[in-house]
Design an enzyme around this catalytic site. Structure first.
Site, PDB file in Angstrom:
ATOM      1  N   ILE A  76       9.878  -8.273  -9.554  1.00 30.14           N
ATOM      2  CA  ILE A  76       9.552  -7.460  -9.952  1.00 30.14           C
ATOM      3  C   ILE A  76       8.650  -6.589 -10.723  1.00 30.14           C
ATOM      4  O   ILE A  76       8.915  -7.071 -12.289  1.00 30.14           O
ATOM      5  CB  ILE A  76      10.628  -5.893 -10.074  1.00 30.14           C
ATOM      6  CG1 ILE A  76      11.975  -6.621  -8.852  1.00 30.14           C
ATOM      7  CG2 ILE A  76      10.613  -4.559 -10.252  1.00 30.14           C
ATOM      8  CD1 ILE A  76      12.014  -6.294  -8.130  1.00 30.14           C
ATOM      9  N   LYS A  77       7.622  -5.789 -10.149  1.00 30.85           N
ATOM     10  CA  LYS A  77       6.750  -5.504 -11.850  1.00 30.85           C
ATOM     11  C   LYS A  77       6.607  -4.086 -12.436  1.00 30.85           C
ATOM     12  O   LYS A  77       7.042  -3.121 -11.630  1.00 30.85           O
ATOM     13  CB  LYS A  77       5.138  -5.580 -10.682  1.00 30.85           C
ATOM     14  CG  LYS A  77       4.737  -6.865 -10.221  1.00 30.85           C
ATOM     15  CD  LYS A  77       3.375  -5.675  -9.179  1.00 30.85           C
ATOM     16  CE  LYS A  77       1.893  -5.871  -9.944  1.00 30.85           C
ATOM     17  NZ  LYS A  77       0.864  -5.776  -9.540  1.00 30.85           N
ATOM     18  N   ILE A  78       6.976  -4.237 -13.429  1.00 35.71           N
ATOM     19  CA  ILE A  78       6.947  -3.429 -14.398  1.00 35.71           C
ATOM     20  C   ILE A  78       6.038  -2.920 -15.144  1.00 35.71           C
ATOM     21  O   ILE A  78       5.969  -3.744 -16.500  1.00 35.71           O
ATOM     22  CB  ILE A  78       8.358  -3.302 -15.066  1.00 35.71           C
ATOM     23  CG1 ILE A  78       9.712  -3.637 -14.292  1.00 35.71           C
ATOM     24  CG2 ILE A  78       9.091  -2.123 -16.679  1.00 35.71           C
ATOM     25  CD1 ILE A  78      10.858  -3.871 -15.186  1.00 35.71           C
ATOM     26  N   ILE A  91       6.090  -7.767  -6.369  1.00 34.67           N
ATOM     27  CA  ILE A  91       6.200  -6.095  -5.676  1.00 34.67           C
ATOM     28  C   ILE A  91       6.514  -4.938  -7.178  1.00 34.67           C
ATOM     29  O   ILE A  91       7.458  -5.405  -8.180  1.00 34.67           O
ATOM     30  CB  ILE A  91       7.076  -5.565  -4.827  1.00 34.67           C
ATOM     31  CG1 ILE A  91       6.781  -4.952  -4.356  1.00 34.67           C
ATOM     32  CG2 ILE A  91       8.643  -6.032  -5.335  1.00 34.67           C
ATOM     33  CD1 ILE A  91       7.530  -3.721  -2.795  1.00 34.67           C
TER      34      ILE A  91
END
Length: 373
Positions: free
Chosen positions: A141-143, A110
């Site tokens: 976690i998408k960064i 996400i």
């Protein structure tokens, strides 16, 4: 159930198949479970456009939207609640895969609000909030891999949070991402975190590279230029894999591996073909290699299952050819640096527009729910 022969062949080549799709019906019904059982799907990535489409199509979110409207939740809070609920459900469905693969797969990604892409501290804060709210260790976690995102990646990993680094186009930036990963693990070790629990992938985009290079090659118009069309994306990714092999064979990495760390796998993203004249499984079969992930939109996964021909490892031994292709593109008058800079700028813009689309969809649904009270 029996796995599809073509998807099984890709898995046997060392590629983890992740689906680039997530919505409420997938996780409340048996669609995702069936893909795990029949198409070797071992992970999921989500994005705002998919959520926005799902919200405006059907009634799957009506009950939650009504509850959020009744509670007086704002649009940003509602988006957070809706998206994290879907991710939690997908994490639970994929938990057996996570356990069976010792945490390598069974992952659900996400993304941080893309409006934070140039804000290091804001990215770190939201990444922690997402991780704590979802409360599933198989979440990622998408960064985005912006210049400002690199220190955020390290800081988030240092907290023991698994990260999917997204929006990588250039080889230089990819090396920066791998350095940020190693720095994050070193900081995590100092913080007393269990390195074996931290996983990361680096999402290297493919088809968008071809789209931009091909448009410029068409503008050049020579026979030499036209002969290079649809070759940049795969060559660029193959050189990224070479960089991956180099970095993860260094003494710096080995020290971390000795303490239980796992490599940051390359993830091939944007693998649906944009040019209809190309084979629809091109960016899947031609980028098969050990220790990689391919995240596919449903259409590409269906094409692979139906008629994809997997010939094992298609990257090892191709580095010289890939380098020659990229050199030829420069010689033809197409600037690599200019292309990747433009793609990152456009990619961030697309991310933000997708987020605004999602906010708009949620705002509309909240208003409808308010009117129907």
């Amino acid at each position: 159930m029996t796995q599809n022969a073509n998807t099984q062949a890709l898995s046997d080549a060392g590629v983890s198949i992740w689906l680039d799709d997530l919505n409420r019906p997938m996780v409340t019904g048996d669609e995702l479970s069936k893909l795990v059982e029949t198409n070797n799907v071992v992970g999921v990535t989500s994005n705002p456009t998919i959520f926005a489409t799902a919200l405006s199509d059907g009634s799957a979110y009506n009950e939650q939207v009504a509850e959020l409207a009744a509670a007086g939740q704002g649009v940003d809070e509602a988006v957070f609640a809706i998206t994290t609920k879907d991710v939690m459900a997908a994490c639970d469905i994929l938990r057996p895969v996570y356990d069976a693969t010792n945490g390598e797969d069974g992952r659900v990604s996400i993304e941080v609000d893309p409006r934070m892409a140039r804000d290091t501290e804001g990215t770190v804060t939201m990444a922690k909030q997402l991780w704590e709210t979802i409360g599933r260790e198989n979440c990622m976690i998408k960064i985005p891999a912006t210049v400002e995102g690199l220190p955020a990646i390290s800081a988030v990993l240092a907290e023991g949070i698994s990260v999917n680094v997204t929006l990588i186009f250039s080889l230089d930036r990819y090396r920066g991402v791998m350095n940020a990963f190693l720095t994050g693990l070193e900081q995590a070790r100092e913080n007393g975190k269990d390195l074996s629990k931290i996983r990361s992938v680096a999402s290297f985009f493919v088809s968008r590279v071809d789209t931009e290079f091909d448009a410029r090659l068409d503008a050049v118009g020579t026979d030499e230029a036209k002969a290079l069309k649809s070759k940049a994306g795969i060559a660029n990714a193959r050189l990224a894999y070479q960089a991956f092999e180099e970095v993860f064979s260094t003494p710096r990495w080995q020290t971390l591996a000795d303490d239980g760390a796992h490599v940051q796998r390359p993830l091939w993203a944007s693998t649906g073909v944009k040019d209809p004249s190309l084979p629809d499984t091109l960016y899947v079969t031609e980028l098969a290699a050990p220790n990689t992930v391919n995240t596919m939109p449903p259409k590409t996964l269906a094409a692979l299952a139906d008629h994809g021909t997997v010939e094992g490892d298609r990257i090892t031994g191709t580095h010289d050819e890939a380098k020659a292709t990229m050199d030829a593109l420069e010689h033809a008058g197409v600037s690599y640096a200019d292309v990747v800079d433009k793609l990152e700028t456009e990619g961030l813009d697309k991310f933000e527009k997708s987020w605004e689309e999602l906010l708009g969809s949620v705002r509309s649904e909240l208003e409808k729910a308010g009117e129907n009270k």
